[in-house]
Design a protein around this motif. Sequence first.
Motif, mmCIF file in Angstrom:
data_model
loop_
_atom_site.group_PDB
_atom_site.id
_atom_site.type_symbol
_atom_site.label_atom_id
_atom_site.label_comp_id
_atom_site.label_asym_id
_atom_site.label_seq_id
_atom_site.Cartn_x
_atom_site.Cartn_y
_atom_site.Cartn_z
ATOM 1 N N PHE A 45 0.756 -1.205 0.018
ATOM 2 C CA PHE A 45 0.002 -0.110 -0.013
ATOM 3 C C PHE A 45 0.852 1.428 -0.005
ATOM 4 O O PHE A 45 1.906 1.470 0.853
ATOM 5 C CB PHE A 45 -1.047 -0.080 1.064
ATOM 6 N N PRO A 46 0.417 2.335 -0.889
ATOM 7 C CA PRO A 46 1.369 3.298 -0.910
ATOM 8 C C PRO A 46 1.290 4.256 0.159
ATOM 9 O O PRO A 46 2.059 4.996 0.512
ATOM 10 C CB PRO A 46 0.936 4.273 -2.135
ATOM 11 N N ASP A 47 -0.068 4.246 0.943
ATOM 12 C CA ASP A 47 0.027 5.119 2.139
ATOM 13 C C ASP A 47 -1.147 4.616 3.208
ATOM 14 O O ASP A 47 -1.771 3.566 2.763
ATOM 15 C CB ASP A 47 -0.251 6.466 1.891
ATOM 16 N N THR A 48 -1.107 4.891 4.232
ATOM 17 C CA THR A 48 -2.381 4.433 5.189
ATOM 18 C C THR A 48 -3.773 4.791 4.753
ATOM 19 O O THR A 48 -4.476 3.736 4.757
ATOM 20 C CB THR A 48 -2.143 5.288 6.424
ATOM 21 N N GLU A 49 -3.960 5.825 3.974
ATOM 22 C CA GLU A 49 -5.498 6.035 3.360
ATOM 23 C C GLU A 49 -5.611 4.750 2.606
ATOM 24 O O GLU A 49 -6.963 4.263 2.399
ATOM 25 C CB GLU A 49 -5.701 7.438 3.103
ATOM 26 N N SER A 50 -4.815 4.515 1.568
ATOM 27 C CA SER A 50 -4.921 3.678 0.448
ATOM 28 C C SER A 50 -5.222 2.330 1.179
ATOM 29 O O SER A 50 -6.304 1.310 0.796
ATOM 30 C CB SER A 50 -3.679 3.473 -0.330
ATOM 31 N N ALA A 51 -4.495 1.942 2.197
ATOM 32 C CA ALA A 51 -4.712 0.670 3.181
ATOM 33 C C ALA A 51 -5.915 0.463 3.679
ATOM 34 O O ALA A 51 -6.713 -0.535 3.628
ATOM 35 C CB ALA A 51 -3.603 0.601 4.082
ATOM 36 N N LEU A 52 -6.361 1.707 4.381
ATOM 37 C CA LEU A 52 -7.820 1.495 5.037
ATOM 38 C C LEU A 52 -8.887 1.625 4.067
ATOM 39 O O LEU A 52 -10.012 0.856 4.250
ATOM 40 C CB LEU A 52 -7.953 3.066 5.820
ATOM 41 N N ILE A 53 -8.858 2.004 2.623
ATOM 42 C CA ILE A 53 -9.764 1.900 1.736
ATOM 43 C C ILE A 53 -9.846 0.429 1.256
ATOM 44 O O ILE A 53 -11.094 -0.234 1.293
ATOM 45 C CB ILE A 53 -9.560 2.571 0.361
ATOM 46 N N TYR A 54 -8.799 -0.351 1.031
ATOM 47 C CA TYR A 54 -8.787 -1.761 0.991
ATOM 48 C C TYR A 54 -9.600 -2.542 1.978
ATOM 49 O O TYR A 54 -10.173 -3.437 1.899
ATOM 50 C CB TYR A 54 -7.513 -2.298 0.639
ATOM 51 N N LEU A 55 -9.048 -2.180 3.478
ATOM 52 C CA LEU A 55 -9.763 -2.831 4.481
ATOM 53 C C LEU A 55 -10.766 -2.679 4.721
ATOM 54 O O LEU A 55 -11.774 -3.502 5.252
ATOM 55 C CB LEU A 55 -8.695 -2.596 5.597
ATOM 56 N N THR A 56 -11.448 -1.259 4.827
ATOM 57 C CA THR A 56 -12.791 -1.072 5.244
ATOM 58 C C THR A 56 -13.807 -0.724 4.338
ATOM 59 O O THR A 56 -14.962 -0.527 4.478
ATOM 60 C CB THR A 56 -12.517 0.210 6.106
ATOM 61 N N HIS A 57 -13.452 -0.552 3.127
ATOM 62 C CA HIS A 57 -14.298 -0.145 2.018
ATOM 63 C C HIS A 57 -14.517 -0.928 0.999
ATOM 64 O O HIS A 57 -15.190 -0.748 -0.141
ATOM 65 C CB HIS A 57 -13.941 1.196 1.421
ATOM 66 N N PRO A 58 -14.635 -2.304 1.115
ATOM 67 C CA PRO A 58 -15.308 -3.377 -0.031
ATOM 68 C C PRO A 58 -16.552 -3.253 0.075
ATOM 69 O O PRO A 58 -17.197 -3.752 0.871
ATOM 70 C CB PRO A 58 -14.549 -4.763 0.242
ATOM 71 N N LEU A 59 -17.315 -2.536 -0.905
ATOM 72 C CA LEU A 59 -18.708 -2.464 -0.822
ATOM 73 C C LEU A 59 -19.452 -3.724 -1.465
ATOM 74 O O LEU A 59 -20.860 -3.690 -1.646
ATOM 75 C CB LEU A 59 -19.306 -1.133 -1.172
ATOM 76 N N ALA A 60 -18.627 -4.401 -2.113
ATOM 77 C CA ALA A 60 -19.247 -5.587 -2.716
ATOM 78 C C ALA A 60 -18.576 -6.868 -2.325
ATOM 79 O O ALA A 60 -17.260 -6.790 -2.173
ATOM 80 C CB ALA A 60 -19.170 -5.571 -4.381
ATOM 81 N N GLY A 61 -19.097 -8.036 -1.956
ATOM 82 C CA GLY A 61 -18.567 -9.266 -1.393
ATOM 83 C C GLY A 61 -18.888 -10.273 -2.389
ATOM 84 O O GLY A 61 -20.044 -10.299 -3.080
ATOM 85 N N PHE A 62 -18.181 -11.282 -2.337
ATOM 86 C CA PHE A 62 -18.138 -12.244 -3.215
ATOM 87 C C PHE A 62 -18.145 -13.719 -2.636
ATOM 88 O O PHE A 62 -17.230 -13.669 -1.641
ATOM 89 C CB PHE A 62 -17.094 -12.304 -4.390
ATOM 90 N N TYR A 63 -18.915 -14.488 -2.846
ATOM 91 C CA TYR A 63 -18.757 -15.960 -1.835
ATOM 92 C C TYR A 63 -19.141 -17.021 -2.956
ATOM 93 O O TYR A 63 -19.797 -17.071 -3.778
ATOM 94 C CB TYR A 63 -19.604 -15.654 -0.636
ATOM 95 N N HIS A 64 -18.626 -18.288 -2.547
ATOM 96 C CA HIS A 64 -19.114 -19.577 -3.273
ATOM 97 C C HIS A 64 -20.365 -19.940 -2.689
ATOM 98 O O HIS A 64 -20.467 -20.374 -1.357
ATOM 99 C CB HIS A 64 -17.922 -20.677 -3.184
ATOM 100 N N ARG A 65 -21.363 -20.351 -3.458
ATOM 101 C CA ARG A 65 -22.672 -20.532 -2.857
ATOM 102 C C ARG A 65 -22.621 -22.048 -2.721
ATOM 103 O O ARG A 65 -21.679 -22.720 -3.349
ATOM 104 C CB ARG A 65 -23.691 -20.320 -3.840
ATOM 105 N N ARG A 66 -23.574 -22.669 -1.853
ATOM 106 C CA ARG A 66 -23.414 -24.116 -2.045
ATOM 107 C C ARG A 66 -23.906 -24.737 -3.134
ATOM 108 O O ARG A 66 -23.312 -25.933 -3.420
ATOM 109 C CB ARG A 66 -24.543 -24.744 -0.891
ATOM 110 N N ASP A 67 -24.396 -24.226 -4.247
ATOM 111 C CA ASP A 67 -24.515 -25.062 -5.430
ATOM 112 C C ASP A 67 -23.319 -24.652 -6.432
ATOM 113 O O ASP A 67 -23.470 -25.117 -7.613
ATOM 114 C CB ASP A 67 -25.799 -24.427 -6.183
ATOM 115 N N GLY A 68 -22.363 -24.267 -5.766
ATOM 116 C CA GLY A 68 -21.100 -24.061 -6.659
ATOM 117 C C GLY A 68 -20.810 -22.820 -7.515
ATOM 118 O O GLY A 68 -19.751 -22.341 -7.950
#
Length: 130
Positions: A45-68
Amino acid sequence: MQDLRRFEDYLYERPKPTGIDVVCGLKHFSIITYAVPAERFVGIFPDTESALIYLTHPLAGFYHRRDGKLGTYRVWHKRLEVKPASLIAANFTLLSKLGIVTASEQSNPYSVLIEPLNTFTIYLPPKIVS
């Protein structure tokens, strides 16, 4: 190294909830990092603000469903104003049962960030990624 990021490029007004969307208030929000030495992030990460965006601001999540299939969901929250904290106790039974982080490791995190109060909107239902 990741690109430099600024919060003003990622913040937007909360979309109005509809249908079965959920608005929830949390007593606190925390990010606890386990088993990853802080020096492993040097140069990523180039700076603290950039790191905090990656850590705290993912507004879309992805996951594997039970049906694959790959699922996605969206959330909204204001900018998190996290502060460093010290862990008094932690017990994440699921992490222990899955063998990801043992109970003893949970008491010794590499970092803890916390925000006392925040409101999240969870937009439901989740969608299938085509």
